[in-house]
Design an enzyme around this catalytic site. Structure first.
Site, PDB file in Angstrom:
ATOM      1  N   THR A  50       0.832  -1.205   0.000  1.00  0.00           N
ATOM      2  CA  THR A  50       0.000   0.000   0.000  1.00  0.00           C
ATOM      3  C   THR A  50       0.863   1.249   0.000  1.00  0.00           C
ATOM      4  OG1 THR A  50      -1.706  -1.177   1.248  1.00  0.00           O
ATOM      5  CG2 THR A  50      -1.814   1.231   1.243  1.00  0.00           C
ATOM      6  N   TYR A 113     -12.857  -3.451  -4.083  1.00  0.00           N
ATOM      7  CA  TYR A 113     -13.906  -2.979  -4.984  1.00  0.00           C
ATOM      8  C   TYR A 113     -14.879  -4.088  -5.368  1.00  0.00           C
ATOM      9  CZ  TYR A 113     -16.571  -0.551  -8.485  1.00  0.00           C
ATOM     10  OH  TYR A 113     -17.629   0.004  -9.181  1.00  0.00           O
ATOM     11  N   TYR A 139      -3.287 -10.358   3.719  1.00  0.00           N
ATOM     12  CA  TYR A 139      -3.288  -8.963   4.156  1.00  0.00           C
ATOM     13  C   TYR A 139      -4.720  -8.503   4.365  1.00  0.00           C
ATOM     14  CZ  TYR A 139      -2.080  -3.904   3.713  1.00  0.00           C
ATOM     15  OH  TYR A 139      -1.914  -2.549   3.893  1.00  0.00           O
ATOM     16  N   ARG A 144      -9.591  -0.216   3.415  1.00  0.00           N
ATOM     17  CA  ARG A 144      -9.297   0.027   2.003  1.00  0.00           C
ATOM     18  C   ARG A 144     -10.012  -0.952   1.073  1.00  0.00           C
ATOM     19  NH1 ARG A 144      -4.694   3.379   0.667  1.00  0.00           N
ATOM     20  NH2 ARG A 144      -3.652   4.129   2.537  1.00  0.00           N
ATOM     21  N   LYS A 167      -1.056 -10.322   7.778  1.00  0.00           N
ATOM     22  CA  LYS A 167      -0.801  -8.933   8.142  1.00  0.00           C
ATOM     23  C   LYS A 167      -2.141  -8.347   8.556  1.00  0.00           C
ATOM     24  CE  LYS A 167       0.564  -4.361   6.478  1.00  0.00           C
ATOM     25  NZ  LYS A 167       0.957  -3.516   5.324  1.00  0.00           N
ATOM     26  N   ILE A 209       4.791  -4.925   9.846  1.00  0.00           N
ATOM     27  CA  ILE A 209       5.082  -4.412   8.506  1.00  0.00           C
ATOM     28  C   ILE A 209       4.809  -2.923   8.588  1.00  0.00           C
ATOM     29  CG2 ILE A 209       4.505  -4.522   6.054  1.00  0.00           C
ATOM     30  CD1 ILE A 209       3.800  -7.470   6.461  1.00  0.00           C
TER      31      ILE A 209
END
Length: 297
Positions: A50, A113, A139, A144, A167, A209
């Site tokens: 990201t 999305y 992740y 997001r 993550k 991370i």
């Protein structure tokens, strides 16, 4: 706890991707950032996450970045590549490419999305992990992607030989505790938020991370090392010491603030790609004040 083979423990920098002022990929600056991280004691390097603005990069640029980073890192520290997208077939292609280039693991975000059902998530992650043929970290960043990966999905994926960790960037410590309770004996947990490094490691996590590691790699290494070794007091002191810096690095959407800091500190240019744009004046002033407080400028 006994985990599958992990690509790293400790602090992995979620590296920014430098661009020239015209927006083109600046590989020489990427190389300097990699050298800076390695010489500063970072435990691993993540490209195309990201923070690396991977979603704005073309396929050609992604492959150039992967190849260059693999050669530049040269095995000095583990290299992780963000290969997750919202198109499974493309994620499979990138993961194969990253593996062939010599990366030590891949980071795969949940589809954004278009989202996915639980069954779709299982099939998506399984297809990528099969293709990558290397340690695969899932992740979870629902702010997001619009999807919080369910515990039932983790349970179904936990026996896959290539899926080694998660993550966790939901920001929900209770959910992190749920994860470790349900699959903590099969999947390693990494903090996806700098400000939750200690809490997640205290729950059994194996590292972070990190966005902040772009500018303070030594201190993030020290924080992760203390947190994972059981030095709770030492980790707590570091976590509190760095609290204001962690906060200001998210005063706007990541990686806007950290790229501004990289430019101010002379690490690389601060050019972003639309739809991301330069930091606002008020936040830049706030950022500068905090950097002075930490004697980073």
């Amino acid at each position: 706890m006994s985990y599958k083979s992990l690509p790293f423990t400790g602090s992995c920098v979620a590296l920014v991707t430098p661009f020239y002022s015209d927006g083109s990929l600046d590989l020489p600056s990427l190389g300097r950032l990699i050298d800076f991280q390695v010489s500063s004691g970072t435990d691993a390097i993540l490209v195309l996450g990201t923070t690396g603005e991977s979603s704005t990069m073309t396929d050609k640029e992604r492959r150039e970045c992967i190849s260059y980073a693999a050669e530049k890192v040269g095995g000095r520290v583990p290299l992780i590549v963000g290969t997750g997208t919202n198109r499974t077939a493309y994620s499979v292609e990138l993961s194969k490419f990253a593996h062939d280039a010599g990366c030590d693991g891949v980071l795969v975000v949940s589809p954004y999305y278009n989202k996915a059902s639980d069954e779709g998530l299982v099939r998506h992650f399984t297809a990528i992990a099969d293709a990558a043929d290397c340690p695969t970290i899932l992740y979870n960043i629902p702010s997001r992607t619009g999807v919080n990966i369910p515990l039932s999905v983790y349970e179904r994926l936990s026996d896959h030989p290539n899926i080694v960790g998660i993550k966790e960037a939901s920001g929900n410590i209770s959910y992190a505790a749920d994860i470790t309770s349900r699959v903590g004996d099969k999947l390693a947990l990494y903090s996806g938020n700098d400000d939750q490094t200690l809490p997640i490691c205290a729950l059994g996590g194996v590292g972070v991370i990190s966005v902040a590691a772009n500018i303070i790699p030594e201190r993030m290494h020290a924080l992760a090392e203390s947190a994972t070794s059981g030095d709770t007091r030492g980790a707590a002191l570091l976590q509190r010491e760095l609290h204001d810096l962690f906060g200001v690095l998210f005063c706007e959407v990541n990686p806007i603030p950290v790229k501004a800091v990289c430019e101010i500190m002379g690490l690389c240019g601060g050019t972003l790609r639309l739809p991301l744009c330069e930091i606002g004046k008020d936040n830049l002033a706030r950022l500068t004040d905090v950097l002075k407080k930490y004697r980073l400028i």
